[in-house]
Design an enzyme around this catalytic site. Sequence first.
Site, PDB file in Angstrom:
ATOM      1  N   THR A   1       0.827  -1.211   0.000  1.00 30.83           N
ATOM      2  CA  THR A   1       0.000   0.000   0.000  1.00 30.83           C
ATOM      3  C   THR A   1       0.861   1.261   0.000  1.00 30.83           C
ATOM      4  O   THR A   1       0.534   2.245  -0.681  1.00 30.83           O
ATOM      5  CB  THR A   1      -0.945   0.006   1.215  1.00 30.83           C
ATOM      6  OG1 THR A   1      -1.835  -1.102   1.107  1.00 30.83           O
ATOM      7  CG2 THR A   1      -1.743   1.293   1.298  1.00 30.83           C
TER       8      THR A   1
ATOM      9  N   SER B   1      -7.270  -0.958  -6.498  1.00 30.59           N
ATOM     10  CA  SER B   1      -6.806  -1.243  -5.143  1.00 30.59           C
ATOM     11  C   SER B   1      -5.325  -1.574  -5.248  1.00 30.59           C
ATOM     12  O   SER B   1      -4.858  -2.028  -6.300  1.00 30.59           O
ATOM     13  CB  SER B   1      -7.570  -2.444  -4.558  1.00 30.59           C
ATOM     14  OG  SER B   1      -6.887  -2.977  -3.434  1.00 30.59           O
TER      15      SER B   1
ATOM     16  N   THR C   1      35.750 -38.281 -12.198  1.00 30.13           N
ATOM     17  CA  THR C   1      34.607 -38.501 -11.313  1.00 30.13           C
ATOM     18  C   THR C   1      35.162 -38.624  -9.905  1.00 30.13           C
ATOM     19  O   THR C   1      36.271 -39.146  -9.708  1.00 30.13           O
ATOM     20  CB  THR C   1      33.847 -39.794 -11.689  1.00 30.13           C
ATOM     21  OG1 THR C   1      34.736 -40.906 -11.588  1.00 30.13           O
ATOM     22  CG2 THR C   1      33.292 -39.702 -13.100  1.00 30.13           C
ATOM     23  N   HIS C   2      34.434 -38.123  -8.921  1.00 29.82           N
ATOM     24  CA  HIS C   2      34.902 -38.105  -7.523  1.00 29.82           C
ATOM     25  C   HIS C   2      36.204 -37.306  -7.381  1.00 29.82           C
ATOM     26  O   HIS C   2      36.982 -37.531  -6.444  1.00 29.82           O
ATOM     27  CB  HIS C   2      35.130 -39.530  -6.999  1.00 29.82           C
ATOM     28  CG  HIS C   2      33.944 -40.426  -7.132  1.00 29.82           C
ATOM     29  ND1 HIS C   2      32.993 -40.567  -6.142  1.00 29.82           N
ATOM     30  CD2 HIS C   2      33.535 -41.208  -8.164  1.00 29.82           C
ATOM     31  CE1 HIS C   2      32.064 -41.420  -6.543  1.00 29.82           C
ATOM     32  NE2 HIS C   2      32.367 -41.821  -7.779  1.00 29.82           N
TER      33      HIS C   2
ATOM     34  N   SER D   1      46.130 -10.181  -5.915  1.00 33.60           N
ATOM     35  CA  SER D   1      46.554 -10.126  -4.522  1.00 33.60           C
ATOM     36  C   SER D   1      47.196  -8.793  -4.197  1.00 33.60           C
ATOM     37  O   SER D   1      47.860  -8.187  -5.035  1.00 33.60           O
ATOM     38  CB  SER D   1      47.557 -11.256  -4.243  1.00 33.60           C
ATOM     39  OG  SER D   1      48.083 -11.132  -2.937  1.00 33.60           O
ATOM     40  N   SER D   2      46.996  -8.367  -2.950  1.00 31.49           N
ATOM     41  CA  SER D   2      47.637  -7.152  -2.473  1.00 31.49           C
ATOM     42  C   SER D   2      49.042  -7.441  -1.945  1.00 31.49           C
ATOM     43  O   SER D   2      49.806  -6.520  -1.666  1.00 31.49           O
ATOM     44  CB  SER D   2      46.795  -6.521  -1.356  1.00 31.49           C
ATOM     45  OG  SER D   2      46.690  -7.426  -0.264  1.00 31.49           O
TER      46      SER D   2
ATOM     47  N   LYS E   1      49.938 -12.715  -9.056  1.00 33.44           N
ATOM     48  CA  LYS E   1      48.831 -13.653  -8.849  1.00 33.44           C
ATOM     49  C   LYS E   1      47.569 -13.129  -9.554  1.00 33.44           C
ATOM     50  O   LYS E   1      47.221 -11.958  -9.433  1.00 33.44           O
ATOM     51  CB  LYS E   1      48.560 -13.818  -7.357  1.00 33.44           C
ATOM     52  CG  LYS E   1      47.662 -15.005  -7.007  1.00 33.44           C
ATOM     53  CD  LYS E   1      47.670 -15.230  -5.486  1.00 33.44           C
ATOM     54  CE  LYS E   1      46.996 -16.537  -5.116  1.00 33.44           C
ATOM     55  NZ  LYS E   1      45.566 -16.526  -5.383  1.00 33.44           N
TER      56      LYS E   1
ATOM     57  N   GLU F   1      34.132 -16.675  -9.479  1.00 37.35           N
ATOM     58  CA  GLU F   1      33.875 -16.446  -8.051  1.00 37.35           C
ATOM     59  C   GLU F   1      32.622 -15.595  -7.835  1.00 37.35           C
ATOM     60  O   GLU F   1      31.836 -15.857  -6.923  1.00 37.35           O
ATOM     61  CB  GLU F   1      35.087 -15.759  -7.404  1.00 37.35           C
ATOM     62  CG  GLU F   1      36.288 -16.671  -7.224  1.00 37.35           C
ATOM     63  CD  GLU F   1      37.536 -15.932  -6.771  1.00 37.35           C
ATOM     64  OE1 GLU F   1      38.551 -16.608  -6.540  1.00 37.35           O
ATOM     65  OE2 GLU F   1      37.505 -14.690  -6.660  1.00 37.35           O
TER      66      GLU F   1
END
Length: 472
Positions: free
Chosen positions: A99, A135, A182-183, A313-314, A319, A326
């Site tokens: 509303t 409404s 697999t696995h 990377s910092s 890297k 991600e």
Amino acid sequence: MRYRKESDSLGEKQIPANAYYGIQTARALDNFPITGEKPHPELVRSIAIIKKVAAKANAEIGLLDSSVAAAIKKAAQEMELGMWNNQIVVDTIQGGAGTSLNMNVNEVLANRAIEILKNSDVSVSTNSHVNMSQSTNDVIPTAVHLTLLKMAKGLCASLNALHEQLVIKENELDDVIKMGRTHLQDAIPIRLGQEFGAYACVIKRDIARIEQSTQQLNKISIGATAIGTGLNARIDYREKVMEFLIEETDYPLETAENLVDSTQNTDRYTEISSTLKILAINLSKIANDLRLLSSGPLTGFNEINLPARQPGSSIMPGKVNPVIPEVINQISFQVIGNDHTISLASEAGQLELNVMGPVIVSNLLKSFTILTNGIDVLSEFAIKGITANVERCRGLVESSVGIVTAINPHVSYEVAAKVAKEALVSGKSVRSICLQEGHLTEEELDIILDAKEMTEPGISGSVLLKKTVGIS
């Protein structure tokens, strides 16, 4: 800041003098300082379209003064273009089943219409004119349907683009032989193109699921008013407003079969959300694979290269991280959580109305938004630029015990098991052990361990099988 006074049945309240919204919006600002997020612009646009066609329909059937209707339509057209988004200020999660949002729009349109009619003696009422024959309980769900139809079209367009990129990679990488797993253990060889072809297939199914689930959004409840009985909305209004909505949107809209059901139940949203959850799960699985396949580069799988998007990377120079997969994982987790919220909120409906609509809509629109944006990023910044480390892939196949499965039909399971055990203990290749033990010839091994043969059964290996073990 200068203020003006407005009053309602609860009393008086100070409103910023330059605000187009009014007292109901101000009360909502006090009551719901919840997320800090404002209603989605596409939802506001959809409500504006409904207000525009409602004014037109009410004027057409003689209920609304033509000059007031014209002013409301002009104000609504401006809102449709985004001109008054800064005046839609209520929180996306609110009590009252939406509303506050409906009244925020009504107040802005009424005050803008008064401004348009500034030299006229005609007044414009928020409820009596802008909300005429309506409404919150039919306006907001109808607006949600219109919004989701548009967002679903955008999501499917992004998914089709992703599917196209995956098919390109399927063809481009079709002759790259690698180890299947697999696995997380070596299994048997597969072509890299086959893996990307599988990704393309699952995305195609996601597109079909979303398109099918959103078809039901063409059934809308405008004219149902408060609880689906249509009180205060004439039949000719319902006919006209539907006609004008179809003209405005070009969607094949129709009135829901049962307006009481349409007002009470939100299963349409839970079904659509579930298809988005399935999509999120599939995307997350693909992202997991991309992270594994590109891992290392020196100490991981290193079978594919993802485009480098930013330093990773910092503290560690050089890297580069798989940031696009991600973010797809994180989007997927959020969508799965949104779906759980939507499920709980849908279950919480009672009698003639589910008052949890705001949290359902907020989460559903968020899922559509972040999935569409994330898929665009995945397609453009990850899939499009993937390359294969061909020699690495081939080297892993040749050094793997997994290829012993390919010789199994030609020498028996028991012999193949002994070869596998010796290969693991000695470090020798399956090929060299088979030659050393006299199980197969060089020529036979070339046929059996051919890359194409190992990933597509029924070519030269089956011929050799007949020759070697005498199958007729």
